[in-house]
Design an enzyme around this catalytic site. Structure first.
Site, PDB file in Angstrom:
ATOM      1  N   HIS A 224       0.839  -1.205   0.000  1.00  0.00           N
ATOM      2  CA  HIS A 224       0.000   0.000   0.000  1.00  0.00           C
ATOM      3  C   HIS A 224       0.879   1.262   0.000  1.00  0.00           C
ATOM      4  CE1 HIS A 224      -2.858  -2.833   2.191  1.00  0.00           C
ATOM      5  NE2 HIS A 224      -3.592  -2.414   1.187  1.00  0.00           N
TER       6      HIS A 224
ATOM      7  N   ARG B 144      -3.717 -10.239   4.533  1.00  0.00           N
ATOM      8  CA  ARG B 144      -4.088 -11.560   5.057  1.00  0.00           C
ATOM      9  C   ARG B 144      -2.880 -12.369   5.524  1.00  0.00           C
ATOM     10  NH1 ARG B 144      -9.348 -13.287   2.059  1.00  0.00           N
ATOM     11  NH2 ARG B 144     -10.072 -11.250   1.501  1.00  0.00           N
TER      12      ARG B 144
ATOM     13  N   GLN C  51      -9.509  -7.488 -10.217  1.00  0.00           N
ATOM     14  CA  GLN C  51     -10.126  -6.274  -9.664  1.00  0.00           C
ATOM     15  C   GLN C  51      -9.753  -5.054 -10.508  1.00  0.00           C
ATOM     16  OE1 GLN C  51     -10.482  -5.107  -5.369  1.00  0.00           O
ATOM     17  NE2 GLN C  51      -8.634  -3.952  -5.773  1.00  0.00           N
TER      18      GLN C  51
ATOM     19  N   LEU D 200       2.807  -9.449  -0.940  1.00  0.00           N
ATOM     20  CA  LEU D 200       2.324  -8.810   0.288  1.00  0.00           C
ATOM     21  C   LEU D 200       0.802  -8.748   0.270  1.00  0.00           C
ATOM     22  CD1 LEU D 200       4.706  -5.826   1.077  1.00  0.00           C
ATOM     23  CD2 LEU D 200       4.959  -8.255   1.566  1.00  0.00           C
TER      24      LEU D 200
HETATM   25  O1  PAF Z   1      -8.220  -3.801  -3.018  1.00  0.00           O
HETATM   26  C1  PAF Z   1      -8.832  -3.388  -2.002  1.00  0.00           C
HETATM   27  O2  PAF Z   1      -8.265  -3.180  -0.922  1.00  0.00           O
HETATM   28  C2  PAF Z   1     -10.328  -3.137  -2.085  1.00  0.00           C
HETATM   29  O3  PAF Z   1     -10.948  -4.078  -2.887  1.00  0.00           O
HETATM   30  C3  PAF Z   1     -10.671  -1.709  -2.522  1.00  0.00           C
HETATM   31  C4  PAF Z   1     -10.207  -1.423  -3.947  1.00  0.00           C
HETATM   32  C5  PAF Z   1     -10.068  -0.707  -1.567  1.00  0.00           C
HETATM   33  C6  PAF Z   1     -12.202  -1.529  -2.501  1.00  0.00           C
HETATM   34  O4  PAF Z   1     -12.726  -1.744  -1.226  1.00  0.00           O
END
Ligand code: PAF
Length: 281
Positions: free
Chosen positions: A37, A187, A153, A184
């Protein structure tokens, strides 16, 4: 760093910045932040004048109540990390703020949300699309950053952006891995010592698939990966698919001249891990 809990106040702040000609980068997260992140936020900080991260564990993208309950939460530590790297604002609404009323929209992504993760997690991508659409309406970003670890996604979000006409550039960022190759993920914190030791086998299996493609038939590659994962007492394969990056439909050797991905989901006890690797780039 500004911490906003309400969409109205965040949106006012965003609009003030934009009125001054500032370019805004947005990093949506569900918290429990790790180096992956921070890499997204770091890139956003380099490429924009202002960066907003959101932290919201989105209940409508969980298809099992126990997964939602068990999802790791560490708001204080997350805020500290974002402050340290120079993030300008964080949006951490509660569920009522995000969903004052039920959002019953159903997106039609064709087969994109039916394959792979979609087959095992019904409604998951619709929930992701709804929350990201809502977040984009509140943060009005110029660019938004997503990890390629969640490759499906990423493709769904690109499709949602086209459908809704959001004027945002979606930036896919390479997966960040531990030195032993494990991708990474928030979870990973839930893995036992034995599971953690075996989990890098997922990346090993993907690399093996990459070595085999396109010389070997894809069915044989899938068989080899299945055998390799299930040979570990701690891991159980849910799926391994070889697909075209463009449309996530099954790829064969005949597609070797376009981008082909190996996508995998594995259970380590009750922890579900996903990963992917380009097999030909
Ligand atoms: O990848 C994620 O952490 C989630 O799916 C997101 C894109 C923040 C949507 O809740």
């Amino acid at each position: 760093m500004n911490v906003f809990r309400h969409k109205k106040s965040l949106n006012q702040w965003v609009r003030q910045g934009k009125a001054r000609g500032m370019r805004l980068g947005f990093v949506p997260t569900m918290g429990a932040l790790h180096a992956g992140h921070l890499e997204l936020a770091g890139r956003a900080l380099k490429e924009n004048d202002l960066v907003v991260c959101s932290i919201f564990v989105n209940p409508i993208q969980f298809n099992k109540a126990e997964d939602l309950e068990k999802y790791p939460r560490s708001l204080e530590a997350d805020l500290r990390q974002l402050e340290d790297i120079g993030c300008d604002a964080v949006f951490c609404p509660d569920t009522r703020e995000m969903y004052p009323e039920k959002d019953a929209r159903v997106f039609d992504f064709g087969h994109l949300d039916k394959v792979m993760e979609g087959r095992y997690r019904e409604g998951h991508f619709n929930g992701v699309a709804i929350v990201v659409d809502r977040l984009f309406r509140i943060t009005e970003p110029d660019k938004a950053y997503f990890g390629e670890k969640d490759f499906q996604q990423l493709q769904i979000i690109r499709a949602m952006v086209r459908m809704e006409g959001h004027p945002v550039e979606i930036v896919g960022c390479p997966t960040v891995r531990e030195p032993d190759g494990l991708a990474l993920s928030s979870r990973n914190a839930r893995l036992t010592k034995a599971q953690r030791q075996e989990a890098p086998g997922i990346y090993q299996a993907l690399k093996k698939a990459r070595e085999m493609f396109p010389a070997t038939d894809t069915k044989e590659i899938i068989h080899a990966v299945t055998k390799q994962i299930n040979a570990s007492p701690e891991l159980e394969l849910e799926y391994f698919e070889i697909v075209k990056a463009r449309d996530l439909l099954p790829a064969t050797r005949a597609h070797a001249n376009e981008k082909v991905m190996g996508c995998i989901a594995v259970h380590a006890g009750d922890v579900r891990l996903i990963d992917n690797l380009s097999l030909n780039s």
